[in-house]
Design a protein around this motif. Structure first.
Motif, PDB file in Angstrom:
ATOM      1  N   ARG A 175       0.631  -1.252  -0.055  1.00  0.00           N
ATOM      2  CA  ARG A 175       0.063   0.125  -0.010  1.00  0.00           C
ATOM      3  C   ARG A 175       0.780   1.113  -0.215  1.00  0.00           C
ATOM      4  O   ARG A 175       0.384   2.239  -0.441  1.00  0.00           O
ATOM      5  N   GLU A 176       1.986   1.243   0.525  1.00  0.00           N
ATOM      6  CA  GLU A 176       2.972   2.277   0.776  1.00  0.00           C
ATOM      7  C   GLU A 176       4.525   2.115  -0.037  1.00  0.00           C
ATOM      8  O   GLU A 176       5.295   1.870   0.648  1.00  0.00           O
ATOM      9  N   ALA A 177       4.073   2.115  -1.203  1.00  0.00           N
ATOM     10  CA  ALA A 177       5.180   1.578  -2.204  1.00  0.00           C
ATOM     11  C   ALA A 177       6.362   2.378  -2.080  1.00  0.00           C
ATOM     12  O   ALA A 177       7.518   1.932  -1.946  1.00  0.00           O
ATOM     13  N   ASP A 178       6.423   3.871  -1.975  1.00  0.00           N
ATOM     14  CA  ASP A 178       7.575   4.428  -1.998  1.00  0.00           C
ATOM     15  C   ASP A 178       8.227   4.239  -0.533  1.00  0.00           C
ATOM     16  O   ASP A 178       9.511   4.193  -0.527  1.00  0.00           O
ATOM     17  N   GLN A 179       7.425   4.192   0.694  1.00  0.00           N
ATOM     18  CA  GLN A 179       7.941   3.831   1.768  1.00  0.00           C
ATOM     19  C   GLN A 179       9.012   2.401   1.890  1.00  0.00           C
ATOM     20  O   GLN A 179       9.845   2.440   2.392  1.00  0.00           O
ATOM     21  N   ALA A 385      -3.826   7.132   4.179  1.00  0.00           N
ATOM     22  CA  ALA A 385      -2.366   6.924   4.852  1.00  0.00           C
ATOM     23  C   ALA A 385      -2.494   5.529   5.684  1.00  0.00           C
ATOM     24  O   ALA A 385      -3.368   5.076   6.267  1.00  0.00           O
ATOM     25  N   GLU A 386      -1.237   4.776   5.676  1.00  0.00           N
ATOM     26  CA  GLU A 386      -0.932   3.632   6.586  1.00  0.00           C
ATOM     27  C   GLU A 386      -0.201   4.224   7.492  1.00  0.00           C
ATOM     28  O   GLU A 386       1.030   4.679   7.364  1.00  0.00           O
ATOM     29  N   ILE A 387      -0.474   4.183   8.848  1.00  0.00           N
ATOM     30  CA  ILE A 387       0.406   4.836  10.038  1.00  0.00           C
ATOM     31  C   ILE A 387       0.567   3.856  11.115  1.00  0.00           C
ATOM     32  O   ILE A 387      -0.420   3.177  11.489  1.00  0.00           O
ATOM     33  N   MET A 416       7.348   6.509  18.961  1.00  0.00           N
ATOM     34  CA  MET A 416       7.567   7.462  17.855  1.00  0.00           C
ATOM     35  C   MET A 416       7.206   8.728  18.327  1.00  0.00           C
ATOM     36  O   MET A 416       6.341   9.108  19.126  1.00  0.00           O
ATOM     37  N   PRO A 417       7.640   9.940  18.134  1.00  0.00           N
ATOM     38  CA  PRO A 417       7.197  11.372  18.463  1.00  0.00           C
ATOM     39  C   PRO A 417       5.823  11.559  17.847  1.00  0.00           C
ATOM     40  O   PRO A 417       5.666  11.192  16.728  1.00  0.00           O
ATOM     41  N   ILE A 418       4.955  12.185  18.738  1.00  0.00           N
ATOM     42  CA  ILE A 418       3.397  12.469  18.150  1.00  0.00           C
ATOM     43  C   ILE A 418       3.627  13.264  16.865  1.00  0.00           C
ATOM     44  O   ILE A 418       2.940  12.858  15.894  1.00  0.00           O
ATOM     45  N   GLU A 419       4.669  14.199  16.892  1.00  0.00           N
ATOM     46  CA  GLU A 419       4.797  15.185  15.616  1.00  0.00           C
ATOM     47  C   GLU A 419       5.203  14.115  14.320  1.00  0.00           C
ATOM     48  O   GLU A 419       4.610  14.590  13.138  1.00  0.00           O
ATOM     49  N   ALA A 420       5.808  13.487  14.480  1.00  0.00           N
ATOM     50  CA  ALA A 420       6.451  12.305  13.296  1.00  0.00           C
ATOM     51  C   ALA A 420       5.134  11.401  12.967  1.00  0.00           C
ATOM     52  O   ALA A 420       4.953  11.341  11.884  1.00  0.00           O
ATOM     53  N   VAL A 424       2.526  11.807   9.192  1.00  0.00           N
ATOM     54  CA  VAL A 424       2.404  10.620   8.046  1.00  0.00           C
ATOM     55  C   VAL A 424       1.083  10.460   7.653  1.00  0.00           C
ATOM     56  O   VAL A 424       0.895  10.243   6.465  1.00  0.00           O
ATOM     57  N   GLY A 425      -0.010  10.710   8.462  1.00  0.00           N
ATOM     58  CA  GLY A 425      -1.288  10.673   7.976  1.00  0.00           C
ATOM     59  C   GLY A 425      -2.167  11.527   8.753  1.00  0.00           C
ATOM     60  O   GLY A 425      -1.987  12.453   9.385  1.00  0.00           O
TER      61      GLY A 425
END
Length: 547
Positions: A175-179, A385-387, A416-420, A424-425
């Motif tokens: 689903r998230e090919a680039d990542q 988005a997939e998060i 993970m930091p909340i901001e990061a 993402v989504g």
């Protein structure tokens, strides 16, 4: 002529240098990774191996489930690729759960390292990618075939030329090919970084191969580990633990046999595998059993093939800790993360006063699939988005110290930091704070869990894959300490949700997660009054709860 004492010093210096080589390898992966699970949480591993595939050194950065499973995986790569097909510039890949690190979301890459045209070793690395297709990251699959794309051991690159057909297959199945594709290149890059630093080291020390250094590392590590095992009380000790499972609780059991030169962990008596993705391949069971035993017995000995060798593991075929293909294994960590507490609980009976209370253990990972809802009046700029978000409950209280709060043991990954995560989504994390009173009472208090509240941004809704535990079976205290608080999963309107499986959070609603706390150690009445006052002052307890 080099004197023996000088040779020993030189080997020690090179050993330390090798650790810095693999740490730089891991940092290269973090710096170049696309997925937040790698660059923010450190859900990865990196290491260097000798020509036979034995792990010489691992990076400090990374998880024991990845590292210790990868220690076994490199041998599979060598056998399946074939020594005559190993060329300079090659890179090999797999996410086979039974030959890698236990589930499809972990991509392992192995790169041969040549020096002056001669094979001198291998570099290997693993990363958890955000998606591998199929059902996505969650416990709902009934076979591994449903859980995503399985890449058998094969060549990602041949003599430096990337396999473009493989890249196309991956790109069209996730689903998230680039990542995901970006993370594949990051894994190959980090192995190359390790190789370059190794070449620098070999040039500096005038080495033609790593054989003598490997012998030095393995001999010293094995001897030091066996000396510590030999000092233990001999005998057999057992432990069992109930964990939440999928629809009903499951039993984990272990019997440890302490010998003069090794420890055998036998998981006979453990519940059978089930038709849901919480099963654990044996490679992952070995990884965390070895880690738990080393933490308790030989924590100061470097982690490598020789220091792991004295710890052996067996489990009945197709029990939940030795699931065989094609069992679903997507969230094998939910069960596997309890193994260190399980084996250390058995050791407590031989080593009283040394083993912490049980902790939350399993990560409270959440995989969110966000999408636009059907509101025509919502704001523009909708997106899917997939998060993936990693969260941790409280650790068990220790003999002499309170438990660590919101800390990932045994995995060691970061939150993970909340901001990061929000970047993402389309989600908002409204609350992420310690959960007062969740640590089990005792002479030493259990670590606290967290309270986390998540909703979609306006115009969006989301599904999420729950992979939570310690709701029906909270962490147990030790030596009179009380149990930690159980976790809970609900919506802000009070609707109780399941702890495993894919579920829906409609637009305008908020998901509320209350993470479990760790167990206490020692009788609560023995707690120092000054510690109680400090907890009240810091908001770790409420006056009502303390009363």
């Amino acid at each position: 002529m080099t004197q023996p004492g000088n040779l020993s010093v030189s080997n020690q210096v090179m050993w330390n240098r090798l650790i810095s080589v693999v740490e730089e390898q891991a940092q290269a992966l973090i710096r170049t990774a696309f997925s937040t699970s790698v660059r923010e949480a450190g859900d990865l591993s990196a290491g260097v191996f000798d020509v036979r595939g034995a792990m010489m050194a691992q990076a400090v950065t990374g998880t024991p489930g990845h590292v210790n499973a990868m220690a076994e995986a490199v041998g599979h790569f060598i056998r399946e690729i074939g020594e005559v097909q190993i060329f300079e510039g090659d890179v090999y890949i797999t996410n086979d759960p039974w030959k890698g690190t236990g589930h499809l979301h972990d991509i392992t890459m192995v790169s041969p390292s040549f020096y002056n045209g001669k094979l001198v070793g291998y570099f290997a690395s693993t990363a958890h990618v955000v998606d591998v297709g199929g059902r996505g990251f969650g416990a709902d699959g009934r076979e591994v075939y449903e859980e995503g794309l399985l890449i058998p051991i094969m060549k990602f690159a041949v003599r430096g030329e990337v396999n473009r057909d493989l890249i196309k297959i991956v790109r069209n199945n996730v689903r998230e090919a680039d990542q995901v594709v970006g993370d594949l290149y990051s894994l190959a890059t980090c192995n190359e970084t390790g190789h370059k630093r190794l070449v620098d080291m070999m040039d500096e020390f005038g080495l033609s191969d790593l054989e003598a250094l490997a012998t030095f590392i393995f001999d010293h590590s094995r001897r030091a580990t066996i000396e510590l095992i030999a000092a233990l009380p001999k005998g057999v000790c057992e432990n069992e633990m109930m964990v939440d499972g999928y629809d009903e609780s499951i039993r984990l059991a272990v019997k440890l046999e302490i010998g003069s030169e090794g420890v055998l962990a036998d998981f006979d008596g453990t519940s059978p595998a089930i038709a849901r993705g919480i099963n654990v391949p044996l490679v992952y069971t070995k990884a965390y059993a070895g880690y738990g035993l080393k933490c308790a017995i030989a924590p100061e000995i470097p982690n490598n093939a020789a220091s792991l060798a004295p710890f052996t593991v067996k489990a009945p075929v197709n029990c939940i800790l030795n699931a065989v293909h094609p069992a679903p294994v997507s969230v094998r960590h939910v069960t596997g993360h309890f193994i260190p507490d399980l084996v250390m609980g058995a050791l407590h009976k031989l080593l009283p006063g040394r083993i912490p209370a049980e902790g939350a253990s399993a990560l409270w990972n959440i995989h969110i699939s966000a999408r636009p809802n059907s509101d025509p009046d919502g704001p523009k700029g909708y997106r899917k988005a997939e998060i993936l978000m990693f969260n941790s409950g409280g650790g068990g209280a220790r003999p002499g110290l309170d438990g660590l709060s919101a800390t990932a043991f045994p995995s060691g990954v970061h939150t993970m930091p909340i901001e990061a995560t929000e970047h993402v989504g389309p989600i908002v994390i409204w609350r992420k704070e310690l959960r007062p009173g969740s640590g089990g009472a005792g002479k030493y208090r259990g670590g606290m869990g967290q309270v986390i509240e998540i909703s979609a941004t306006p115009g969006h809704e989301f599904d999420f894959s729950a992979m939570f535990d310690r709701v029906a079976n909270p962490a147990r205290g030790r030596e009179g300490g009380e149990d930690g608080a159980a976790g809970s999963v609900k919506l802000d309107d009070g609707t109780v949700l399941k702890t495993k499986g894919r579920q829906f959070v409609p637009a305008g609603r908020t998901l509320v997660l209350e993470l479990p706390g760790g167990g206490g150690y020692g009788a609560p009445g023995q707690r120092d009054s000054g510690f109680v006052e400090r907890d009240l002052e810091n908001g770790y307890l409420s006056p009502k709860a303390e009363a």
